[in-house]
Design a protein around this motif. Structure first.
Motif, short mmCIF file in Angstrom:
data_model
loop_
_atom_site.label_atom_id
_atom_site.label_comp_id
_atom_site.label_asym_id
_atom_site.label_seq_id
_atom_site.Cartn_x
_atom_site.Cartn_y
_atom_site.Cartn_z
N GLY A 95 -70.79 -26.28 31.39
CA GLY A 95 -69.69 -25.55 30.79
C GLY A 95 -70.11 -24.33 30.01
N LEU A 96 -69.13 -23.63 29.50
CA LEU A 96 -69.35 -22.45 28.67
C LEU A 96 -70.05 -22.84 27.37
N TYR A 97 -69.91 -24.09 26.97
CA TYR A 97 -70.58 -24.58 25.76
C TYR A 97 -72.09 -24.68 25.97
N GLU A 98 -72.51 -25.31 27.07
CA GLU A 98 -73.93 -25.56 27.28
C GLU A 98 -74.74 -24.31 27.61
N ALA A 99 -74.14 -23.40 28.39
CA ALA A 99 -74.89 -22.26 28.93
C ALA A 99 -75.67 -21.46 27.88
N GLY A 107 -69.88 -14.91 27.98
CA GLY A 107 -70.23 -16.25 27.50
C GLY A 107 -71.36 -16.91 28.25
N LEU A 108 -71.65 -16.40 29.46
CA LEU A 108 -72.70 -17.00 30.29
C LEU A 108 -73.97 -16.17 30.32
N TYR A 142 -77.08 -16.61 33.09
CA TYR A 142 -77.82 -17.87 33.17
C TYR A 142 -77.02 -18.98 33.84
N ALA A 143 -75.77 -18.71 34.16
CA ALA A 143 -74.95 -19.64 34.92
C ALA A 143 -73.86 -18.79 35.59
N ALA A 144 -73.49 -19.16 36.82
CA ALA A 144 -72.49 -18.39 37.55
C ALA A 144 -71.16 -19.14 37.53
N TRP A 151 -62.73 -21.49 28.72
CA TRP A 151 -63.70 -22.40 29.34
C TRP A 151 -64.00 -21.94 30.76
N SER A 152 -65.15 -22.30 31.22
CA SER A 152 -65.44 -22.14 32.64
C SER A 152 -66.40 -23.24 33.06
N TRP A 153 -66.22 -23.69 34.29
CA TRP A 153 -67.20 -24.58 34.91
C TRP A 153 -68.11 -23.70 35.75
N ASN A 154 -69.41 -23.88 35.57
CA ASN A 154 -70.38 -22.94 36.12
C ASN A 154 -71.52 -23.68 36.82
#
Length: 438
Positions: free
Chosen positions: A86-90, A120-121, A128-130, A298-301
């Protein structure tokens, strides 16, 4: 002659073995949401274009996914080659050096990504995440029921107005509940919604000294409102419901109103998946004392853990699954109403998408209006980034603990006051242990 035939056979077998050995198996951990399920269905398209790569899917419920990938990446377990995060972890994981940068090219068109999601990524100019799909939150409601009870919502209604509609539309005997909201415990489950509710009531997770604020008046008012609303107008067993459960309820025509992820709009407005597709309307997330932090971001990446030894194959897959071409493939195979949204400007600019996506304008406005930056995400100044979470490593444990308390309050196992008191104590303990203050 037999000797030559035998030698040829041996060479053929050896060649076949060499080809099978050359095939790289990518193990992909993902969440059991509709768009990810669609991505798995399209696996043959990727494998046909990349015969040297085979995809192996590990599909998990949201809370389980978070536990599994967090444990794997923190311990350098190497169980997964591609992770859905998620946008939290990235930002947290990239700073720790746990993620490999995403190698984009001109064809990928990174500038087409929506600015809020891309920012955010990214760290130090590198992605670091798409993003596979992005979202904010908004109000989704049955317009036929609103018309029936004489309610007309503005573009951004108040929670008082939404409650009045839920009260009027609630009809359990007919199998219709006035309001569906998340109750299942988890920092990304019930707390994703409840954080935005607290925000719009003027609350926050931590003050500028990093002191937890769960025993303050805004939390008390917001959680009391939520519990009272759901006890009066919510479906039975709401404390066990999260996104997928409420999606099923709404699609079956059992919810008059639902505040949740904008991504749900593409499902509930699709007649193939929803019995009320032609009766749905959309508005911005409701507000109370302030619009700040009323709707989440939020985004799932897709990301590559630093422990993966299959970087080239993982990069190919991620570029494929998050590209403009992939969105066009979904449109071709399942229709424009089924494409993953919330990631690219070109999706919203596409006339074919606009034609079928009645929710597009409301969704894009919600995403663009969500501001996760410190000082902009809540009414009182906050030291953390994030809207429905605080972007610090300790939040995951705090959010899970608080989510359990809020779910217990909704189920009537503890009072709101006791749930918040316990939550404050556990949050203080975690923050002191982490050294934020003594």
């Amino acid at each position: 002659m037999k000797r030559f035939l035998k030698a040829g056979f041996v060479l053929a077998v050896a060649g076949t073995a060499g080809m099978s050995q050359a095939a790289t198996e990518l193990v992909i951990a993902t969440v059991n949401n509709g768009h990810m399920i669609e991505m798995q269905k399209l696996t043959p398209f990727f494998e046909k274009a990349n015969p040297d790569i085979k995809l192996k899917w590990v599909t998990l419920e949201e809370g389980t996914l978070r536990q599994r990938v967090t444990t794997d990446i923190a311990t350098k377990g190497g169980q997964f080659d591609v992770m859905t995060i998620g946008l939290y972890e990235a930002p947290i994981w990239s700073k720790k050096g746990w993620l490999k940068p995403i190698a984009t090219d001109a064809a990928y068109d990174v500038d087409d990504l929506l600015p809020a999601i891309r920012s955010g990524l990214s760290r130090e100019g590198k992605l670091y995440a798409a993003p596979f799909y992005g979202e904010s939150s908004m109000l989704m409601y049955r317009k036929d029921l609103a018309d029936k009870v004489g309610v007309k919502f503005s573009e951004q209604p108040t929670w008082a107005e939404v409650k009045a509609f839920a009260d009027k539309a609630n009809d359990p005997k007919a199998g219709v509940y006035g309001m569906c909201l998340r109750g299942k415990p988890g920092w990304g489950d019930n707390m994703a919604f409840l954080s935005t509710l607290v925000n719009t009531y003027g609350g926050q997770w931590f003050d500028t000294a990093w002191k937890p604020q769960l025993d303050t008046r805004p939390w008390q008012e917001a959680i009391s409102f939520y519990v009272d609303l759901m006890k009066k107008d919510g479906p039975p067993g709401a404390s066990a419901n999260s996104f997928n459960e409420n999606l099923a309820l709404f699609s079956e025509g059992k919810c008059a109103a639902w505040v949740d992820a904008t991504i749900a709009a593409s499902f509930i407005s699709d007649p193939k998946q929803s019995k009320v597709a032609d009766k749905v309307a959309f508005a911005q997330a409701p507000v109370a004392a302030t619009p700040k932090g009323a709707n989440w971001l939020w985004s799932w990446n897709l990301a590559i853990p630093a422990s993966s030894s299959k970087d080239d194959a993982a990069q190919k897959f991620i570029r494929w699954a998050t590209s403009k071409d992939y969105i066009a493939l979904v449109a071709k195979e399942a229709g424009w109403a089924a494409v993953p949204t919330g990631t690219r400007k070109s999706t919203y600019a596409n006339p074919e998408f606009q034609k079928v996506a009645r929710f597009a304008a409301a969704e894009l406005k919600a995403i663009d209006s969500a501001n996760p930056n410190p000082g902009e995400n809540t009414l009182p100044k906050s030291p953390y980034a994030g809207v429905q979470y605080a972007a610090i490593p300790e939040f995951q444990a705090i959010g899970v603990g608080v989510g359990q308390q809020m779910s217990a309050a909704l189920a009537g196992k503890v009072s709101v006051e006791q749930a918040l008191k316990t939550s404050q104590t556990l949050a203080e303990r975690e923050m002191k242990k982490a050294g934020y203050y003594k």
